[in-house]
Scaffold this motif. Structure first.
Motif, PDB file in Angstrom:
ATOM      1  N   UNK A 184       0.838  -1.204   0.000  1.00 48.88           N
ATOM      2  CA  UNK A 184       0.000   0.000   0.000  1.00 48.88           C
ATOM      3  C   UNK A 184       0.872   1.252   0.000  1.00 48.88           C
ATOM      4  N   UNK A 185       1.902   1.267   0.836  1.00 53.29           N
ATOM      5  CA  UNK A 185       2.800   2.428   0.879  1.00 53.29           C
ATOM      6  C   UNK A 185       3.527   2.606  -0.448  1.00 53.29           C
ATOM      7  N   UNK A 186       3.964   1.494  -1.059  1.00 53.79           N
ATOM      8  CA  UNK A 186       4.675   1.593  -2.331  1.00 53.79           C
ATOM      9  C   UNK A 186       3.784   2.180  -3.422  1.00 53.79           C
ATOM     10  N   UNK A 187       2.550   1.734  -3.499  1.00 56.88           N
ATOM     11  CA  UNK A 187       1.627   2.251  -4.519  1.00 56.88           C
ATOM     12  C   UNK A 187       1.419   3.751  -4.333  1.00 56.88           C
ATOM     13  N   UNK A 188       1.280   4.181  -3.097  1.00 55.94           N
ATOM     14  CA  UNK A 188       1.054   5.599  -2.814  1.00 55.94           C
ATOM     15  C   UNK A 188       2.300   6.431  -3.095  1.00 55.94           C
ATOM     16  N   UNK A 189       3.444   5.966  -2.607  1.00 59.37           N
ATOM     17  CA  UNK A 189       4.658   6.762  -2.676  1.00 59.37           C
ATOM     18  C   UNK A 189       5.361   6.674  -4.022  1.00 59.37           C
ATOM     19  N   UNK A 190       5.426   5.488  -4.597  1.00 62.02           N
ATOM     20  CA  UNK A 190       6.185   5.305  -5.832  1.00 62.02           C
ATOM     21  C   UNK A 190       5.342   5.506  -7.090  1.00 62.02           C
ATOM     22  N   UNK A 191       4.083   5.091  -7.057  1.00 60.48           N
ATOM     23  CA  UNK A 191       3.225   5.259  -8.226  1.00 60.48           C
ATOM     24  C   UNK A 191       2.422   6.550  -8.161  1.00 60.48           C
ATOM     25  N   UNK A 192       2.367   7.167  -6.992  1.00 63.51           N
ATOM     26  CA  UNK A 192       1.629   8.407  -6.853  1.00 63.51           C
ATOM     27  C   UNK A 192       0.135   8.243  -7.025  1.00 63.51           C
ATOM     28  N   UNK A 193      -0.385   7.075  -6.681  1.00 66.85           N
ATOM     29  CA  UNK A 193      -1.801   6.794  -6.826  1.00 66.85           C
ATOM     30  C   UNK A 193      -2.466   6.777  -5.453  1.00 66.85           C
ATOM     31  N   UNK A 194      -3.763   7.011  -5.439  1.00 67.39           N
ATOM     32  CA  UNK A 194      -4.513   6.923  -4.193  1.00 67.39           C
ATOM     33  C   UNK A 194      -4.730   5.455  -3.852  1.00 67.39           C
ATOM     34  N   UNK A 195      -4.356   5.054  -2.651  1.00 71.17           N
ATOM     35  CA  UNK A 195      -4.497   3.652  -2.251  1.00 71.17           C
ATOM     36  C   UNK A 195      -4.937   3.608  -0.798  1.00 71.17           C
ATOM     37  N   UNK A 196      -6.071   2.963  -0.565  1.00 66.64           N
ATOM     38  CA  UNK A 196      -6.581   2.851   0.798  1.00 66.64           C
ATOM     39  C   UNK A 196      -6.943   1.412   1.094  1.00 66.64           C
ATOM     40  N   UNK A 197      -6.949   1.077   2.376  1.00 67.47           N
ATOM     41  CA  UNK A 197      -7.394  -0.241   2.797  1.00 67.47           C
ATOM     42  C   UNK A 197      -8.923  -0.218   2.845  1.00 67.47           C
ATOM     43  N   UNK A 198      -9.545  -0.899   1.899  1.00 70.18           N
ATOM     44  CA  UNK A 198     -10.999  -0.877   1.803  1.00 70.18           C
ATOM     45  C   UNK A 198     -11.654  -1.886   2.732  1.00 70.18           C
ATOM     46  N   UNK A 199     -10.940  -2.952   3.061  1.00 68.12           N
ATOM     47  CA  UNK A 199     -11.493  -3.984   3.948  1.00 68.12           C
ATOM     48  C   UNK A 199     -10.348  -4.833   4.475  1.00 68.12           C
ATOM     49  N   UNK A 200     -10.613  -5.514   5.563  1.00 66.79           N
ATOM     50  CA  UNK A 200      -9.638  -6.438   6.155  1.00 66.79           C
ATOM     51  C   UNK A 200     -10.400  -7.622   6.730  1.00 66.79           C
ATOM     52  N   UNK A 201      -9.995  -8.831   6.345  1.00 64.95           N
ATOM     53  CA  UNK A 201     -10.706 -10.019   6.799  1.00 64.95           C
ATOM     54  C   UNK A 201      -9.811 -11.239   6.698  1.00 64.95           C
ATOM     55  N   UNK A 202      -9.834 -12.069   7.708  1.00 60.66           N
ATOM     56  CA  UNK A 202      -9.164 -13.382   7.688  1.00 60.66           C
ATOM     57  C   UNK A 202      -7.679 -13.276   7.332  1.00 60.66           C
ATOM     58  N   UNK A 203      -7.039 -12.187   7.778  1.00 58.45           N
ATOM     59  CA  UNK A 203      -5.622 -12.009   7.518  1.00 58.45           C
ATOM     60  C   UNK A 203      -5.312 -11.402   6.170  1.00 58.45           C
ATOM     61  N   UNK A 204      -6.316 -10.960   5.442  1.00 58.64           N
ATOM     62  CA  UNK A 204      -6.122 -10.344   4.129  1.00 58.64           C
ATOM     63  C   UNK A 204      -6.570  -8.893   4.137  1.00 58.64           C
ATOM     64  N   UNK A 205      -5.916  -8.078   3.338  1.00 64.32           N
ATOM     65  CA  UNK A 205      -6.326  -6.708   3.099  1.00 64.32           C
ATOM     66  C   UNK A 205      -6.858  -6.590   1.676  1.00 64.32           C
ATOM     67  N   UNK A 206      -7.868  -5.755   1.499  1.00 64.09           N
ATOM     68  CA  UNK A 206      -8.266  -5.348   0.155  1.00 64.09           C
ATOM     69  C   UNK A 206      -7.797  -3.916  -0.029  1.00 64.09           C
ATOM     70  N   UNK A 207      -6.909  -3.713  -0.979  1.00 59.75           N
ATOM     71  CA  UNK A 207      -6.379  -2.393  -1.284  1.00 59.75           C
ATOM     72  C   UNK A 207      -7.121  -1.834  -2.490  1.00 59.75           C
ATOM     73  N   UNK A 208      -7.758  -0.689  -2.291  1.00 56.29           N
ATOM     74  CA  UNK A 208      -8.440  -0.012  -3.398  1.00 56.29           C
ATOM     75  C   UNK A 208      -7.508   1.054  -3.946  1.00 56.29           C
ATOM     76  N   UNK A 209      -7.270   0.980  -5.247  1.00 59.56           N
ATOM     77  CA  UNK A 209      -6.313   1.887  -5.907  1.00 59.56           C
ATOM     78  C   UNK A 209      -7.058   2.712  -6.942  1.00 59.56           C
TER      79      UNK A 209
END
Length: 206
Positions: A177-202
């Motif tokens: 998530x940090x790499x997408x935000x910092x290196x690609x300059x895109x908006x990236x947020x954690x949209x959900x978290x479940x069962x040890x997984x994150x859903x990253x919305x970009x």
């Protein structure tokens, strides 16, 4: 998608060396229970992968039209879900694995939905802006190759498009998530978290 490191062959092999042993499994797709075909040498051949299941359960509804891409499709769980939920959309399943693409075609025909199948290099030559990417990305190909893959495909998003990526927390979801935000300059947020997984919305910045 280039190979990096020692991982299962389905992540990087166009023609798996293992014998093709087909089987059927029962899964829940498009709000109904269906039978689909899988085979050895493709991702999660014996079941619906837990990360994919989290994405199916928690992703935002797909747009009804536009270009919708399942990146790293395997036997096609995400592409089939997109086609069932958005029958008027152009659904594209992308994978390096020819065996996986063949399974997607057979499963789409079985369920009576429209899904196009292409290898990454073919798809990138012939598509325009993407309205939605759903992906359980192949983290184990290595950071360098993963970053190259995501940089290429996320860069194809339409200005109003989005991607939803499911990544295990213990496999680096937060650092990605940090790499997408910092290196690609895109908006990236954690949209959900479940069962040890994150859903990253970009989304594209701005």
């Amino acid at each position: 998608m280039p190979y990096c490191g020692v991982v299962s062959e389905h992540y990087f092999t166009a023609e798996p060396a293992s014998a093709e042993q087909r089987r059927e499994i029962t899964v829940r797709l498009g709000d109904r229970t269906v039978r689909v075909e899988t085979a050895s040498g493709v991702f999660s051949a014996d079941r619906l992968d837990p990360g994919t299941a989290v994405l199916l359960a928690h992703a935002a509804p797909p747009p009804p039209t536009g270009l919708l891409v399942d990146l790293g499709c395997g036997w096609g769980a995400l592409a089939l879900e997109l086609a069932l939920r958005s029958p008027a959309a152009d659904v594209l399943a992308v994978d390096v694995n020819e065996r996986a693409l063949g399974l997607v075609r057979r499963n789409a025909a079985r369920l009576g939905v429209r899904v196009r199948t292409l290898r990454p290099e073919e798809a990138l030559q012939g598509i325009g802006a993407i309205d939605l990417i759903w992906s359980n990305p192949p983290i184990r190909i290595g950071k360098t190759d993963l970053h190259a893959l995501l940089s290429t495909w996320l860069g194809r998003l339409a200005p109003t498009g989005r991607a939803e990526l499911v990544v295990a927390k213990n496999l680096g979801a937060d650092s990605l998530q940090r790499w997408i935000t910092q290196e690609l300059g895109m908006a990236c947020r954690r949209a959900a978290s479940s069962r040890g997984f994150r859903i990253l919305e970009v989304r594209p910045a701005g």
